[in-house]
Design a protein around this motif. Structure first.
Motif, PDB file in Angstrom:
ATOM      1  N   ARG A 132      -3.954  -8.903 -16.449  1.00  0.00           N
ATOM      2  CA  ARG A 132      -3.933  -7.697 -15.482  1.00  0.00           C
ATOM      3  C   ARG A 132      -4.761  -6.761 -15.682  1.00  0.00           C
TER       4      ARG A 132
ATOM      5  N   ARG B 156     -10.568   3.815  -4.702  1.00  0.00           N
ATOM      6  CA  ARG B 156     -11.300   3.516  -5.784  1.00  0.00           C
ATOM      7  C   ARG B 156     -12.823   3.407  -5.451  1.00  0.00           C
TER       8      ARG B 156
ATOM      9  N   SER C  21      -7.584 -12.307  -5.108  1.00  0.00           N
ATOM     10  CA  SER C  21      -6.265 -11.880  -5.282  1.00  0.00           C
ATOM     11  C   SER C  21      -5.767 -11.114  -4.536  1.00  0.00           C
ATOM     12  N   LEU C  22      -4.336 -11.759  -4.042  1.00  0.00           N
ATOM     13  CA  LEU C  22      -3.802 -11.126  -2.895  1.00  0.00           C
ATOM     14  C   LEU C  22      -2.737  -9.871  -3.375  1.00  0.00           C
TER      15      LEU C  22
ATOM     16  N   GLU D  91     -15.548   1.728  -5.801  1.00  0.00           N
ATOM     17  CA  GLU D  91     -16.004   0.374  -6.347  1.00  0.00           C
ATOM     18  C   GLU D  91     -17.381   0.044  -5.257  1.00  0.00           C
TER      19      GLU D  91
ATOM     20  N   TYR E  43     -12.857  -2.322  -1.043  1.00  0.00           N
ATOM     21  CA  TYR E  43     -13.058  -1.106  -0.173  1.00  0.00           C
ATOM     22  C   TYR E  43     -13.067   0.106  -1.097  1.00  0.00           C
TER      23      TYR E  43
HETATM   24  P1  AMP Z   1      -4.623  -3.732  -8.364  1.00  0.00           P
HETATM   25  O1  AMP Z   1      -3.849  -2.352  -8.294  1.00  0.00           O
HETATM   26  O2  AMP Z   1      -6.145  -3.714  -9.005  1.00  0.00           O
HETATM   27  O3  AMP Z   1      -3.880  -4.960  -9.172  1.00  0.00           O
HETATM   28  O4  AMP Z   1      -4.590  -4.339  -7.050  1.00  0.00           O
HETATM   29  C1  AMP Z   1      -3.487  -4.802  -6.317  1.00  0.00           C
HETATM   30  C2  AMP Z   1      -4.070  -5.579  -5.124  1.00  0.00           C
HETATM   31  O5  AMP Z   1      -4.668  -4.580  -4.117  1.00  0.00           O
HETATM   32  C3  AMP Z   1      -5.147  -6.599  -5.102  1.00  0.00           C
HETATM   33  O6  AMP Z   1      -4.432  -7.737  -5.448  1.00  0.00           O
HETATM   34  C4  AMP Z   1      -5.829  -6.480  -4.033  1.00  0.00           C
HETATM   35  O7  AMP Z   1      -5.250  -7.335  -3.013  1.00  0.00           O
HETATM   36  C5  AMP Z   1      -5.786  -5.022  -3.519  1.00  0.00           C
HETATM   37  N1  AMP Z   1      -7.106  -4.394  -3.994  1.00  0.00           N
HETATM   38  C6  AMP Z   1      -7.360  -3.952  -5.109  1.00  0.00           C
HETATM   39  N2  AMP Z   1      -8.339  -2.860  -5.149  1.00  0.00           N
HETATM   40  C7  AMP Z   1      -8.812  -3.302  -3.789  1.00  0.00           C
HETATM   41  C8  AMP Z   1     -10.300  -2.863  -3.191  1.00  0.00           C
HETATM   42  N3  AMP Z   1     -11.040  -2.118  -3.786  1.00  0.00           N
HETATM   43  N4  AMP Z   1     -10.321  -3.427  -1.865  1.00  0.00           N
HETATM   44  C9  AMP Z   1      -9.491  -3.934  -1.099  1.00  0.00           C
HETATM   45  N5  AMP Z   1      -8.196  -4.323  -1.686  1.00  0.00           N
HETATM   46  C10 AMP Z   1      -8.173  -3.945  -3.087  1.00  0.00           C
END
Ligand code: AMP
Length: 429
Positions: free
Chosen positions: A264, A119, A286-287, A121, A128
């Protein structure tokens, strides 16, 4: 000229780093532990490619999400087709389910995956551009019991790793009827405040108003305080489903907090959504999280089967373990480190090393014939559990002294019994 690592990326290495969470042993320990919990819950691994056709993510994650609108690594391949490095795992697993017609092998599938996600970001602690996720996808079970089971799985994974101070946030987005009723009332309320909303929320007001609930903007949050609540609009069925999820969690004494603004980030959720947050992670707390997304598989051209799942970021898991002081267990070195002094002992030790390894005992030997002191330093550095020094005396007697590095305790063992000795102590672990 040195070439720098791209920003937002990191290596995971077997050497000491400034960032202890980038230590490979910790990752291997976390991955092995998660895998064994997933298998105990009867999930099976699936491996899917790291890039897919761009439209897969546009359609499943949703055009209006941050991920699709501004974070995807999209490129044209040499054949002029638009491809994207996967930003998350669900879409690819659903696509794979359809590609492989998995429904022909039964109507209930329980899958898990590990892998990197991409991603674009703004890099910061806990965020990351390449991060790693573990996730599960259940296809074919639409019940509240199934929702509770995946929450239990995620929670058990964290507990097994020793994590504490976790908060499980739970909400229901209801079925489409509940959401349509809520959306009408919500938009009606927000209509009065549209011009006061943040730019992002103003845009979402037109495209996907529910996502305004996700807004981190302080002023948006103030406006939301008086807004109608999703809970009040759940249909009878959706409400019964949500109650049943909670009962299942109560039966197993899994603590949770109903959090009515949790929606979400992705478009495809309905009914149950959940997120596990850690108090020890700072801003990116958020873990992991997930929920139910019935309809996604059908929308992608597959069979009309209900689906649910979650994903957890591994970086944040490893970082939380370090912050909570529970990461020590992972740093295990070889069971035995052999030091040979002299040619004859070198041969005996090399044969022994081979035999031990063939029996699955993790061991290492000082191969460059260093002196005793630097060899012992090496054993310490590697965090070897036992060390033995072989010289001509040991070869003559066919006996070695095993020294346990943790407390210095010594034991004399016959060389021919060494393999059995380690195998026995292993079976007692
Ligand atoms: P999501 O798909 O956005 O719900 O992300 C699921 C989990 O992935 C989150 O709860 C974070 O633990 C982790 N996560 C999402 N984006 C990132 C990121 N850019 N860097 C590190 N961990 C991430």
């Amino acid at each position: 000229m040195k070439i720098a690592i791209p920003s937002g990326l990191f290596d995971i290495v077997p050497t000491k780093t400034k960032q202890p969470w980038q230590q490979i042993e910790l990752w291997q320990y976390v991955e092995a532990s998660i895998r064994s919990v997933a298998e105990a819950f009867a999930y099976r691994e699936i491996r899917v490619p790291i890039f897919e056709r761009t439209e897969l993510f546009q359609r499943s994650v949703g055009e209006e999400t941050d991920i699709v609108s501004k974070e995807m690594y999209t490129f044209e391949d040499r054949g002029g087709r638009s491809m994207t490095l996967r930003p998350e795992g669900t879409a690819s697993v659903m696509r794979s389910f359809i590609t492989n017609a998995m429904q022909n092998e039964g109507s209930h599938h329980r899958l898990f995956y590990f892998g990197p996600m991409f991603r674009y970001e703004r890099p910061q602690a806990g965020r990351y551009r390449q991060h790693h996720q573990f996730g599960v996808e259940v296809v074919g079970a639409g019940t509240a019991a199934q929702d509770a089971e995946i929450i239990d799985l995620l929670y058990t994974i964290y507990k097994q790793l020793g994590l504490k101070n976790l908060r499980v946030c739970l909400n229901s987005l209801g079925d489409s009827e509940s959401r349509a009723n809520f959306r009408a009332a919500f938009c009606d309320y927000l209509n009065k405040y549209v011009s006061d909303l943040s730019d992002d929320s103003q845009r979402r007001f037109e495209t996907n108003p529910l996502r305004i609930l996700d807004s981190k903007d302080a002023n948006d949050q103030k406006i939301l305080e008086e807004a109608p609540k999703l809970q009040q609009f759940l249909s009878r069925d959706a409400s019964a489903h949500f109650d049943a999820v909670q009962s299942h969690l109560d039966w197993i004494e899994l603590p949770y907090t109903v959090t009515d603004r949790l929606v979400r980030g992705l478009d495809y959720y309905n009914q149950t959504v959940f997120e596990v947050v850690s108090e020890d992670l700072g801003a990116q707390n958020s873990l992991g999280g997930g929920g139910r997304y019935d309809g996604l598989l059908k929308m992608l051209g597959g069979p009309d089967l209900p689906t649910a799942g979650f994903a957890t970021g591994l970086e944040r898991v490893v970082q939380a373990m370090i912050n909570q002081g529970v990461a020590e267990i992972a740093a295990r070195g070889p069971e035995l480190f052999l030091i040979a002094l002299g040619e004859e002992a070198h041969e005996t030790a090399f044969r022994l090393l081979h035999r031990l390894r063939n029996e699955g005992i993790a061991c290492q030997m000082e191969l460059s014939k260093r002196k005793l002191k630097p060899a012992m330093q090496m054993a310490n550095q590697l965090k070897a559990e036992f060390v033995t020094v072989l010289g001509s005396d040991e070869v003559k007697k066919q006996e070695v002294e095993l020294k346990r590095m943790a407390d210095g305790e010594k034991a004399v063992i016959r060389i021919e019994e060494l393999v059995q000795h380690f195998k026995r102590s292993k079976s007692h672990v």
